[in-house]
Design a protein around this motif. Structure first.
Motif, PDB file in Angstrom:
ATOM      1  N   SER A  94       0.837  -1.208   0.000  1.00 47.75           N
ATOM      2  CA  SER A  94       0.000   0.000   0.000  1.00 47.75           C
ATOM      3  C   SER A  94       0.866   1.251   0.000  1.00 47.75           C
ATOM      4  O   SER A  94       0.560   2.230  -0.690  1.00 47.75           O
ATOM      5  CB  SER A  94      -0.922  -0.010   1.222  1.00 47.75           C
ATOM      6  N   GLU A 106      -4.765   3.156   2.198  1.00 45.54           N
ATOM      7  CA  GLU A 106      -4.303   3.189   3.572  1.00 45.54           C
ATOM      8  C   GLU A 106      -3.118   2.276   3.752  1.00 45.54           C
ATOM      9  O   GLU A 106      -3.201   1.081   3.504  1.00 45.54           O
ATOM     10  CB  GLU A 106      -5.436   2.752   4.492  1.00 45.54           C
ATOM     11  N   THR A 114      -5.274  -4.063   4.043  1.00 42.81           N
ATOM     12  CA  THR A 114      -5.921  -3.872   2.753  1.00 42.81           C
ATOM     13  C   THR A 114      -6.828  -5.061   2.465  1.00 42.81           C
ATOM     14  O   THR A 114      -6.366  -6.172   2.267  1.00 42.81           O
ATOM     15  CB  THR A 114      -4.866  -3.746   1.638  1.00 42.81           C
ATOM     16  N   ASP A 133      -3.177  -2.490  -5.849  1.00 40.87           N
ATOM     17  CA  ASP A 133      -2.823  -2.992  -4.522  1.00 40.87           C
ATOM     18  C   ASP A 133      -3.803  -4.112  -4.170  1.00 40.87           C
ATOM     19  O   ASP A 133      -4.982  -4.028  -4.507  1.00 40.87           O
ATOM     20  CB  ASP A 133      -2.958  -1.841  -3.515  1.00 40.87           C
TER      21      ASP A 133
HETATM   22 MG   LIG Z   1      -1.888  -2.886   2.414  1.00 42.05          MG
END
Ligand SMILES: [Mg+2]
Ligand SMILES: Nc1nc2c(ncn2[C@@H]2O[C@H](COP(=O)(O)OP(=O)(O)O)[C@@H](O)[C@H]2O)c(=O)[nH]1
Length: 390
Positions: A94, A106, A114, A133
């Motif tokens: 991230s 975040e 995540t 991501d």
């Molecule tokens: Mg992450």
């Protein structure tokens, strides 16, 4: 050794290739396998089919579990190239996405923060790379640990992979595990002895591009027709035997170019050598970029972009409007080797059907613009104007 399947089995194969959902495909594969005779020549084939069935079962199962959750795992492809970030919890995925693309994701010291894939855009010399991501993966991901199957399915649909390895937390283990999970999911990050891709077409018969080994084009055509494929472009890198062609029909090996971004180089810089040693030992020519993911510097994004641009054999073509003389600001990003007529087809079917000639502007040409025909092969940076019949 080619499998020499009886017509009955090949007819069942047609059902497999027509299956739309994983459930249909699984059922069709089961039926196909039941009519494949058991002998030495079909051993490899049977193994490949069983592996494919196991993967489908997992995918179906994972989708069932996922139902009821609010988020979707599908990230619409945007831009020209989709790159998926894969890595362990806390490896810096991230953080990296955020610093490379300024996407709002975040980053957090909490593992597994995540929970859904998040995209961001990295722009490089006119080419847009969508970085995605993903939730972290770990050992047994391919068998369904965590969100492993969903994440690996995304990897399978991506154009390339960014393996994010934390240098401060057992990088060799992380790398070996990621590679093993990919392999278990039938995703390969190395080019094999040969690569065969079979691209179905609307017409034109079966065309073979590349080198064959121990068989003729007529053999390939006969084999493909026996599987119900009458129009296709068969692209070969390296040299392919009839057996390799059959494997490409039945169990296509999925190759994804990959790069290793080794994070937390500020904490454990010397571990980069261990990562490189693992790759050398496995004979993988994958590039490693050590970074501090919090501030990787502009050149890291550039290195990643140019690496995939080359690995994916892409080029940029700028179209020119014949009426206004205006050159498109954004290039079309296409595979190298594209002919003018292929470009016309990509732009619009009417342009393909009414193609008359084209004009190409480029420094590499003696005369620029040069008037060219349908088979002219384009190169990176070319400006092209296509003239259609009135
Ligand atoms: Mg992450
Ligand atoms: N020192 C240092 N910390 C990092 C680096 N990359 C990530 N971090 C920190 O490691 C933690 C986990 O990062 P995150 O991006 O959330 O990892 P993810 O789980 O892979 O998404 C965060 O506290 C980050 O600030 C790095 O290169 N160097």
């Amino acid at each position: 050794m080619p499998a020499n399947l009886p017509p009955e089995a090949k007819a069942k194969w047609l059902k497999v290739s027509e299956a739309k959902t994983p459930e249909e495909k699984l059922k069709a594969l089961e039926e196909f396998l039941s009519v494949v005779p058991k002998h030495k020549g079909t051993e490899k084939l049977r193994r490949q089919i069983k592996r494919q069935m196991a993967l489908l079962r997992r995918e179906i199962e994972a989708r069932r579990q996922k139902k009821g959750r609010r988020f979707s795992f599908f990230v619409e492809k945007e831009g020209d190239v989709q790159l998926v970030l894969l890595g362990f919890p806390n490896s810096g995925k991230s953080t990296l996405l955020k610093s490379l693309t300024r996407a709002s994701v975040e980053a957090s010291p909490e593992p597994f923060e995540t929970k859904k894939p998040t995209p961001g855009m990295l722009k490089w010399e006119g080419v847009y790379f969508q970085l995605v991501d993903t939730p972290s993966i770990m050992e047994s991901a391919a068998k369904g640990a965590g969100l492993g199957v969903q994440v690996l399915s995304m990897a399978r649909n991506a154009d390339g992979l960014i393996l994010v390895i934390d240098l401060s937390a057992g990088p060799e283990y992380q790398l070996r595990t990621l590679l093993k999970e990919l392999e278990d999911f039938q995703i390969s990050v190395s080019r094999g002895k040969c690569e065969v891709t079979i691209e179905r077409r609307r017409g034109g018969g079966i065309v073979v591009m590349g080198e064959l080994e121990g068989c003729s084009v007529a053999d390939v055509q006969k084999l493909l027709r026996s599987y119900g494929i009458y129009n296709a472009a068969v692209r070969i890198r390296g040299r392919a035997s009839l057996d390799d062609i059959e494997s490409a029909v039945i169990a296509p090996r999925i190759y994804k170019p990959a790069i290793v971004v080794a994070t937390k180089a500020d904490l454990a810089p010397h571990n980069v050598d261990n990562v490189k040693r693992v790759l050398a030992e496995l004979n993988l020519g994958i590039k490693v970029i050590p970074v501090d993911a919090r501030s990787p510097g502009k050149e890291v994004g550039e290195t990643i972009a140019s690496y995939f641009f080359n690995e994916l054999e892409l080029m940029r073509i700028y179209t020119r409007n014949p009426r206004t003389g205006e050159i498109a600001y954004r290039p079309l990003v296409v595979r190298r080797g594209l002919r003018v007529i292929d470009l016309a087809e990509k732009i619009h079917s009417s342009l393909y059907e009414n193609f008359k000639y084209a004009r190409v502007w480029s420094d590499r040409l003696k005369f620029s613009p040069q008037r060219v025909g349908a088979d002219f092969v384009l190169e990176d940076g070319d400006v092209v104007e296509i003239i259609a019949k009135a």
